[in-house]
Enzyme design. Sequence first.
Site, mmCIF file in Angstrom:
data_model
loop_
_atom_site.group_PDB
_atom_site.id
_atom_site.type_symbol
_atom_site.label_atom_id
_atom_site.label_comp_id
_atom_site.label_asym_id
_atom_site.label_seq_id
_atom_site.Cartn_x
_atom_site.Cartn_y
_atom_site.Cartn_z
ATOM 1 C CG HIS A 316 -2.075 0.926 1.097
ATOM 2 N ND1 HIS A 316 -1.973 2.267 1.327
ATOM 3 C CD2 HIS A 316 -3.353 0.700 0.703
ATOM 4 C CE1 HIS A 316 -3.147 2.830 1.104
ATOM 5 N NE2 HIS A 316 -3.997 1.911 0.722
ATOM 6 C CG ASP A 373 -8.624 -3.683 -2.834
ATOM 7 O OD1 ASP A 373 -9.831 -3.585 -2.611
ATOM 8 O OD2 ASP A 373 -7.903 -2.733 -3.182
HETATM 9 N N1 ACO Z 1 4.322 -7.510 -5.109
HETATM 10 C C1 ACO Z 1 5.661 -7.566 -5.214
HETATM 11 N N2 ACO Z 1 6.487 -6.533 -4.953
HETATM 12 C C2 ACO Z 1 5.925 -5.375 -4.564
HETATM 13 C C3 ACO Z 1 4.528 -5.241 -4.418
HETATM 14 C C4 ACO Z 1 3.703 -6.365 -4.712
HETATM 15 N N3 ACO Z 1 2.388 -6.296 -4.605
HETATM 16 N N4 ACO Z 1 4.231 -3.976 -4.013
HETATM 17 C C5 ACO Z 1 5.402 -3.341 -3.906
HETATM 18 N N5 ACO Z 1 6.431 -4.180 -4.225
HETATM 19 C C6 ACO Z 1 7.868 -3.879 -4.162
HETATM 20 C C7 ACO Z 1 8.304 -3.002 -5.312
HETATM 21 O O1 ACO Z 1 8.727 -3.766 -6.412
HETATM 22 C C8 ACO Z 1 9.422 -2.227 -4.678
HETATM 23 O O2 ACO Z 1 10.540 -3.070 -4.594
HETATM 24 P P1 ACO Z 1 12.046 -2.422 -4.718
HETATM 25 O O3 ACO Z 1 12.186 -1.534 -3.520
HETATM 26 O O4 ACO Z 1 12.950 -3.618 -4.688
HETATM 27 O O5 ACO Z 1 12.071 -1.683 -6.012
HETATM 28 C C9 ACO Z 1 8.934 -2.005 -3.226
HETATM 29 O O6 ACO Z 1 8.067 -3.114 -2.962
HETATM 30 C C10 ACO Z 1 8.196 -0.704 -3.027
HETATM 31 O O7 ACO Z 1 7.116 -0.636 -3.987
HETATM 32 P P2 ACO Z 1 6.538 0.703 -4.602
HETATM 33 O O8 ACO Z 1 5.977 0.425 -5.955
HETATM 34 O O9 ACO Z 1 7.546 1.797 -4.489
HETATM 35 O O10 ACO Z 1 5.388 1.028 -3.596
HETATM 36 P P3 ACO Z 1 4.242 2.047 -3.881
HETATM 37 O O11 ACO Z 1 3.933 2.630 -2.562
HETATM 38 O O12 ACO Z 1 4.577 2.987 -4.978
HETATM 39 O O13 ACO Z 1 3.065 1.125 -4.430
HETATM 40 C C11 ACO Z 1 1.133 -0.179 -4.574
HETATM 41 C C12 ACO Z 1 1.973 0.768 -3.705
HETATM 42 C C13 ACO Z 1 0.804 0.468 -5.930
HETATM 43 C C14 ACO Z 1 -0.188 -0.455 -3.840
HETATM 44 C C15 ACO Z 1 1.939 -1.492 -4.791
HETATM 45 O O14 ACO Z 1 2.246 -2.083 -3.536
HETATM 46 C C16 ACO Z 1 1.185 -2.480 -5.685
HETATM 47 O O15 ACO Z 1 1.274 -2.380 -6.917
HETATM 48 N N6 ACO Z 1 0.432 -3.449 -5.073
HETATM 49 C C17 ACO Z 1 -0.359 -4.384 -5.836
HETATM 50 C C18 ACO Z 1 -1.642 -3.719 -6.318
HETATM 51 C C19 ACO Z 1 -2.637 -3.493 -5.201
HETATM 52 O O16 ACO Z 1 -2.907 -4.371 -4.378
HETATM 53 N N7 ACO Z 1 -3.231 -2.288 -5.191
HETATM 54 C C20 ACO Z 1 -4.249 -1.926 -4.193
HETATM 55 C C21 ACO Z 1 -3.858 -0.747 -3.400
HETATM 56 S S1 ACO Z 1 -5.009 -0.517 -2.126
HETATM 57 C C22 ACO Z 1 -6.185 0.412 -2.775
HETATM 58 O O17 ACO Z 1 -6.111 1.106 -3.736
HETATM 59 C C23 ACO Z 1 -7.480 0.354 -2.035
#
Ligand code: ACO
Length: 439
Positions: A316, A373
């Site tokens: 998140h 979710d």
């Molecule tokens: N699976 C695997 N790796 C992940 C995931 C995931 N779901 N989420 C983040 N990471 C990793 C990234 O690759 C990154 O790794 P790194 O540091 O080695 O490059 C690190 O964790 C940080 O991730 P960011 O993308 O910088 O985190 P951000 O805060 O920008 O993204 C987000 C948050 C978009 C929710 C992301 O975690 C994601 O895409 N999750 C899956 C989609 C999802 O469940 N969305 C629902 C959000 S809740 C809502 O809207 C109600």
Amino acid sequence: MSEQETSLKRHSGAAAFQYRGEENALDFLEGSEGERGADITRFRRNTGIVTYDPALANTAATTSAITYLDGENGILRYRGYAIEDLAERASFVETAYLLIYGELPSQAEHDGFSRALSDHSLLHEDMKRFYDGYPMTAHPMAILSAMVNSLSTFYPESQDALNLEERDRTIVRLLSKLRTIAAFAYKKLHGQPFTYPQNHLSYCGNFLHMMFALPTETYEVDEDLVKVLNQLLILHADHEQNCSTHTVRTVGSAQTNLFASVSAGINALWGVRHGGANQAVVEMLERIHADGGDVHKWINLAKDKDSDFRLMGFGHRVYKNYDPRARIIKQAADLTFNKLGVRDPLLEIALQLEEAALSDDYFIERNLYPNVDFYSGLIYRAMGVPTNFFTVLFALGRLPGWIAHWKEQIEDPSMRITRPRQLYTGPHQRDFTPMSERD
Ligand code: ACO
């Protein structure tokens, strides 16, 4: 100074920014829970430069008295009330009232609000014909957004966003009719006759009835499912400055009417990185199931930087500890599965995935926990809601939050149209080349 700013403490000159040898004092603003932000409203005027913050991840774009969120400590409160209390003890209608008007309703206020929601549950009959124009393959979020925008054509008085008398009526109309719009979209896409609202039913009971009742059978509203739906909608009702709420505020900052502003918010919610995630979770679980159900293979794929696969429902932008909504929703999932006697292989995969991810260093180091979710899609699936409708349910839940933010902003005398800056990276000025001389 706006009304919301009165609860802000200003720390004058608490910091300084040095640029080209000149020191520029910066004030700090402090919110009611001690959050601090540097006031840069005069930054460009004083320094000649802008701040760069893509995705606004470090920017408080507004003050707001609606929702408090502490991502580090897993805290979520609406108007000061803990999400855990509201999910356990309040109804969605009470929560909507709280978010929009700032206080929990008295019995009389609650009864009046509920009655008004019942009075406005029907759609204008002409709107029913719009549904005929959509193909059966239409995504319901497109229908939802278009229908909500269309409400402004039936209630032209709503177009004056500053008209106080109309504002409450427009709010009630939208809250009540979005249920009907959503259920009619379901009926249209399933080739079934529309089921009209029954005003003696509760908000959530009425929605389940409009979705699932058929003229050929008696439909009994299941009060346990009503409870679960109430909880799910409450958990989704607001989340401060998320993408769709920010969209509603941005559109509303042009003094655009509530229907049109919310219609834009629905489109923002549609995206897979936002409200589309619960649909993406179930699709991912279906994919893993079809592939033989080896969760470790998919965990490894999520960790592999050469792959663009992410574990949907994990992580998140704000919660870097745990998502407090995910805990509550897990209990709601147990109630639903027990009540309906569901044995869903996808649930088994979800549980294994959660266990494996929570004990994996990659996910631990990055604080990646299940978000709201991860389970909501499975609950909706058990209730009989089709996958492409999950985001519609999210929109129904988020509506009071959108309304509350739109209202808070429009009532703020210091409101200005949203207009960010940019750092231009395109070509320098060049001479126009006539078509005949172009390569
Ligand atoms: N699976 C695997 N790796 C992940 C995931 C995931 N779901 N989420 C983040 N990471 C990793 C990234 O690759 C990154 O790794 P790194 O540091 O080695 O490059 C690190 O964790 C940080 O991730 P960011 O993308 O910088 O985190 P951000 O805060 O920008 O993204 C987000 C948050 C978009 C929710 C992301 O975690 C994601 O895409 N999750 C899956 C989609 C999802 O469940 N969305 C629902 C959000 S809740 C809502 O809207 C109600």
